[in-house]
Design an enzyme around this catalytic site. Structure first.
Site, PDB file in Angstrom:
ATOM      1  N   LEU A  54      14.833  -2.022  -8.868  1.00  0.00           N
ATOM      2  CA  LEU A  54      14.232  -1.865 -10.192  1.00  0.00           C
ATOM      3  C   LEU A  54      12.460  -1.415 -10.040  1.00  0.00           C
ATOM      4  O   LEU A  54      11.862  -2.061  -9.330  1.00  0.00           O
ATOM      5  CB  LEU A  54      14.323  -3.214 -10.900  1.00  0.00           C
ATOM      6  CG  LEU A  54      13.436  -3.058 -12.284  1.00  0.00           C
ATOM      7  CD1 LEU A  54      13.975  -2.200 -13.341  1.00  0.00           C
ATOM      8  CD2 LEU A  54      13.567  -4.518 -12.880  1.00  0.00           C
ATOM      9  N   ASP A  55      12.323  -0.357 -10.647  1.00  0.00           N
ATOM     10  CA  ASP A  55      10.796   0.280 -10.326  1.00  0.00           C
ATOM     11  C   ASP A  55      10.492   0.338  -8.854  1.00  0.00           C
ATOM     12  O   ASP A  55       9.113   0.160  -8.645  1.00  0.00           O
ATOM     13  CB  ASP A  55      10.092  -0.961 -11.037  1.00  0.00           C
ATOM     14  CG  ASP A  55      10.418  -0.905 -12.498  1.00  0.00           C
ATOM     15  OD1 ASP A  55      11.030  -0.120 -13.105  1.00  0.00           O
ATOM     16  OD2 ASP A  55      10.085  -1.869 -13.290  1.00  0.00           O
ATOM     17  N   GLU A  56      11.469   0.684  -8.067  1.00  0.00           N
ATOM     18  CA  GLU A  56      10.868   0.494  -6.867  1.00  0.00           C
ATOM     19  C   GLU A  56      10.947   1.827  -6.074  1.00  0.00           C
ATOM     20  O   GLU A  56      10.775   2.194  -4.908  1.00  0.00           O
ATOM     21  CB  GLU A  56      11.347  -0.337  -5.568  1.00  0.00           C
ATOM     22  CG  GLU A  56      11.247  -1.802  -6.206  1.00  0.00           C
ATOM     23  CD  GLU A  56       9.883  -2.233  -5.405  1.00  0.00           C
ATOM     24  OE1 GLU A  56       9.067  -1.334  -5.086  1.00  0.00           O
ATOM     25  OE2 GLU A  56       9.667  -3.607  -5.774  1.00  0.00           O
TER      26      GLU A  56
END
Lengths: 279, 279, 279, 279
Positions: free
Chosen positions: D222-224
């Site tokens: 996530l969001d990486e």
């Protein structure tokens, strides 16, 4: 709780804040946000006050302020919430689209009454948003006839502000006077650099490392009116004039959007050739 | 004309601005600049007032405010003009040099009493500015002994603020409590990203497109204290960690300098884990 | 591994990159970083190449390039690493201090040979860094005498660049020609706005919402030389001229520092009235 | 003159630039713009070359490159000019409107095939632009059923990229794998700060002085995923969460627009968890 907005612009004198805030306190109005500024050159005082509480009648409160404040004070209490704006365009869409989109989703804080273009290419786009579009060509007529046509078209809408959204024609002093302090322009340079036509071409020739945009009130002096918002972005030697134009549109859009937001929230005061902004 | 500065932090209530400004008007003090803020979450009120005119005795005015304002109000009238600051460093010179240069040319608005370093490499530079430099190594001693030595050294100077100018050691809760709300740190990332050690290495590994710096008050939670100033600058894929470190120093310097300027002009209030800045 | 730097500026023609990179490959030099730019208006080609490997003799490689590249090509192979710079100042310290600090800590990438001031107030500060300071007053002498004195003083140092660090005097065409393309000035506005004296006063009167600074090469046309670096920062109605001057110093310092860094790393090419920067 | 675009990503080795540029020169192709980057950590080489001239058959040229370049090189010659993009939305209009407006005026450099929303409120706006809108609700169905429906809907359009324009749902690894390296998200914080839900709420609680946005490729973490563009804007203590959300939308829009522009001009390479951008 009812929120009220009070705007005052007057000559400076000792104790103005105390005077104004006491009047509000006497009516049991609680100041929730207050901005003030004293222009020490012109001895002018400006304030924007948000206060909560039940207002007495607006006219009574205004009278009371008028009695206590210096002569010729400009006092506005709970100004009209939804201003009416008319948009003038030529061919470029980016500023217009930004405003119409916000209008569509009700985040503009104003009503767009109509769009007037001296070309036709933005007609379909405007109509799509159910906004009237008037094609008023400048061709084959005198400037005064052309402008009379615009004024005639706008008359029934009675707009509070005219937004020149990349409107590429110079307006006459007569026209400007007709809408004094009510015309906002977006100029595609960081004024006062590159006044007049083709600022990106001028910027390219000068080899600048920044370009920018300026939203300002229109006065009789070309690109010399009170500045509301300015921003710049970096460019480099690899930018062609076209690259600058493309990149510049993003700043123009951001700058106009910011200026409109401030204006429509009653955060802009004009003093001489400058603006006071309470952001 | 005498200029006065009044700082008030208290619980919010109706009519505070009127109350405060009336007290000033009664003493014939003219408000030339006023900033206020109501934190609606904590019901706190903050104001910073510049006013001109002959002050009655400071203690009388303070008493009057204390009588009229809510209990536990924090009131400061004409606070000490030239604060005393001590600087703690490790090896990097850029923040230190910036502060010492401003001090030398009397634009810092504070007196630098001394520099303490856990390394020696900044000694010559500091001495050149006729500022005492104390080399207090952290090696071969307990943290509490190390910190006791720093506290002992600082004692006679009685500094208002401790500036951690790229001081790379973590201070104990005891030390921090000793200088509560008086230690300012510059962290080399845009917090809360990259808390702790080697933020540029972390940033490089994450492939971010911006790096930044944060000036904040030091509390017991590492890099979690109230933030004063933050800025970022763009980076790109071609930046090595070293390039980021070099570019980052410029932001660190700018951010610390801005934070010090605000702090030393009494423009910073602390409220919980946040700051209120009247720029 | 030995790192080499090759700079070429020449007329454009088909296959230049192939030509240049093949010559390097033939000598088993590996390109680790390469920047190139074609100015399509002037048909000029610019490249900056970092390559690793054992160079044949510099003169042989240069000869080979000269044989294969267009006539009048400007070729520089492994240019002098540590340039010599002289600094001219008037009274303001911020740009000077920034440069001398970097010099002191050996991060300037150049040797500061001396500082020349037409006032004396920066003498102590400069001497503190063990840099010679020459006070050459412009008073009571003709401009040509004044400039002759500067040229005479600089002669033995043979500087590569003259840095005008807020040097507030206008130099004659004769002086400028003597150091052609080697004088860098920092102007305290976002040129071409506010050319000439007192730009902050001009900015204040115009009511701009941004101020800025420009580092540029000095030519005979005042403030019209090739721009190297420009930056702006926001201001607002509450800024006095003094506030602008104070805030502006930070941009001036940042802009000059960036320009020097690019210049001293051989990343700046001049083409007509513009610069090509390989950052 | 025909303009060609060549993209190469491969292992690094000595003489790559010479090798590639010689092949081009042999075909009488003139390099007008070239960017290259060597990632010294992964020993990878990236280049983006614009060259003018009559190309031999694309497949022949590709074969020649494949023969000469390291194994597993990724070579793209004159990639598809007008990519097809599908847009996924939830309720917020600002990013969608920006993309659809550019599409309408043919400045997006891509074809928007459809918009899929898990709510209906953006349907009218989308249809107004004559773009198909599919309302696929996530309610009352499993995530895998929900995603299967999206995949089924997209199938006939065969989009090159999926743009999550403030699409507020987390996608499964299976879905992401299905469009590997082809899903772009806009996250409303300067990652890695404030990962996950309600970043503005987190930012407000932390008392940061900047907020920002990040456009990135979506991976299973996530969001990486690899970051493409990031920007920040200043905020202050007076910003409520709502103020941050409103101000943040402008950055989100700008960041996504910039990321799309780079992506659709074939200026973005992915390497591990990072991007290489040739702006």
């Amino acid at each position: 709780m009812v929120k009220n907005l009070i705007l005052i612009q007057c000559d400076d004198k000792v104790g103005l804040v105390a005077l104004i805030s006491s009047i509000l306190a006497n009516h049991n109005l609680n100041i929730t946000a207050m901005r003030e500024f004293v222009d020490e050159r012109s001895f002018s005082f400006f304030t924007r006050i948000e206060c909560s509480g039940e207002l007495p009648s607006v006219s009574d409160l205004k009278l009371q302020f008028e009695k206590e404040l210096p002569l010729h004070s400009i006092i506005s209490i709970n100004p009209k919430q939804e201003k009416i704006i008319a948009i003038l365009v030529t061919k470029e869409y980016h500023c217009l689209a930004d405003t119409l989109t916000r209008h569509f989703f009700k985040t503009l804080n104003a009503k767009v009454c109509c769009v007037i273009g001296n070309h036709k290419n933005l007609e379909d786009f405007t109509r799509q948003f159910s906004i009237p579009f008037y094609h008023i060509s400048h061709e084959n007529k005198s400037k005064s006839d052309y402008e009379a046509e615009i004024i005639h078209t706008l008359k029934s809408y009675n707009p509070d502000f005219l937004i020149l959204s990349k409107f590429m024609r110079i307006l006459s002093p007569q026209f400007i006077e007709h809408y004094q302090n009510r015309i906002i322009n977006i100029h595609h340079s960081f004024l006062p650099a590159f006044i007049g036509a083709s600022p990106y071409k001028q910027a390219h020739e000068r080899g600048v490392k920044i370009i920018g945009a300026t939203a300002h009130f229109v006065t009789n002096d070309l690109d010399e009116g009170p500045i509301i918002v300015q921003q710049t972005i970096p460019v480099n030697h690899a930018f062609t004039i076209t690259d600058m134009i493309v990149a510049g549109k993003e700043v123009e859009k951001a700058v106009l959007s910011k200026a409109l937001q401030l204006l429509l929230q009653n955060r802009v005061f004009i003093t001489g050739n400058k603006t006071v902004l309470f952001e």
